[in-house]
Design an enzyme around this catalytic site. Structure first.
Site, PDB file in Angstrom:
ATOM      1  N   HIS A 162      44.463  41.243  34.554  1.00 43.34           N
ATOM      2  CA  HIS A 162      45.253  39.996  34.463  1.00 43.34           C
ATOM      3  C   HIS A 162      44.827  38.881  33.433  1.00 43.34           C
ATOM      4  CE1 HIS A 162      45.161  41.871  38.539  1.00 43.34           C
ATOM      5  NE2 HIS A 162      46.586  41.635  38.419  1.00 43.34           N
TER       6      HIS A 162
HETATM    7  S1  FES Z   1      41.848  39.579  35.958  1.00 49.09           S
HETATM    8 FE1  FES Z   1      42.744  40.578  37.807  1.00 49.09          FE
HETATM    9  S2  FES Z   1      41.454  42.038  38.393  1.00 49.09           S
HETATM   10 FE2  FES Z   1      40.384  41.446  36.419  1.00 49.09          FE
END
Ligand code: FES
Length: 189
Positions: free
Chosen positions: A154
Site C-alpha cells: 500500500h
Molecule cells: S503498506 Fe500496507 S502492508 Fe505495507
C-alpha cells in the site's frame, strides 16, 4: 528438525539484483554443508552453533561478521523475517540527520540499537522485524523515497533507520528483542 533461514543478499548500489527476486530467496540452514563455493555469493547466516535450549526457546543466533557493508540478510525468527542490515556510512548519516525531522513515529536512530559487549552502540548493524506495520507485508530494501525500505502493498516508505516516513503504516519497523553474544554474534529472541 533444523531451523530454516531466509536470507537475501543486497548490494549497496543495487545494480545486479531485481528487488522482487532478491526478497524471496530462501536457503535452508541445514543445507549449509552442501553450499560450498556458493556461500561466497550467498553468505550464510549460521545458527548451527546455537545451543539446543536456545533454539527451543525460540531464539536464533546470527553471525553479523558475515554481513558486508551495504548488504542485508534475512533470517527467520518465530515465523517472521528479521532483517540484519550492515548500513553504509551514508545510510547512518542520513538516519541520524533525520532524527530532527517530523517523524510519524518519533524515535532517535540511536534508540533503535542495543549495546555491544563493550557497552557501545554499533550503528552499522541494524536489526529489525521485516514486517510492515500496516498490514504485514514484507518491505523491500534499498527502496522508497528515503532509500530505506518500501512496502509495495500500500506504499509505505521507511527510512534508513526503518522509521515510517510516508504512507499508511503507523509505526516504525519493529526492533526485536536481541542482544550481543559477542562482537560478531547477536542473539535474536
Ligand atoms: S503498506 Fe500496507 S502492508 Fe505495507
Amino acid at each position: 528438525m533444523s531451523d530454516t533461514h531466509t536470507q537475501e543478499n543486497t548490494h549497496e548500489d543495487g545494480h545486479s539484483e531485481d528487488p522482487s527476486r532478491r526478497d524471496f530467496i530462501y536457503i535452508a540452514t541445514g543445507a549449509a554443508a552442501a553450499v560450498g563455493a556458493g556461500s561466497v555469493a550467498w553468505p550464510l547466516v549460521s545458527q548451527m552453533g546455537a545451543a539446543a535450549d536456545t533454539r527451543a526457546a525460540g531464539s536464533i543466533e546470527i553471525d553479523i561478521s558475515k554481513v558486508a557493508e551495504g548488504q542485508q540478510i534475512k533470517a527467520l525468527w518465530r515465523g517472521k523475517p528479521v532483517f540484519v542490515r550492515h548500513r553504509t556510512a551514508a545510510e547512518i548519516a542520513a538516519a541520524e540527520a533525520d532524527d530532527a525531522a517530523d517523524l510519524i513515529d518519533p524515535q532517535a536512530d540511536a534508540d533503535r540499537f542495543v549495546p555491544t559487549p563493550e557497552g557501545n552502540i554499533n550503528p552499522a548493524i541494524l536489526v529489525m522485524v521485516g514486517v510492515c506495520t500496516h498490514f504485514g507485508c514484507i518491505p523491500v530494501g534499498e527502496a522508497g523515497d528515503f532509500n530505506g525500505w518500501y512496502c509495495p502493498c500500500h506504499g509505505s516508505h521507511y527510512d534508513t533507520s526503518g522509521r515510517i516516513r510516508k504512507g499508511p503504516a503507523p509505526k516504525n519497523l519493529e526492533i526485536p528483542t536481541y542482544s550481543y553474544v559477542s562482537d560478531s554474534v547477536i542473539k535474536v529472541g
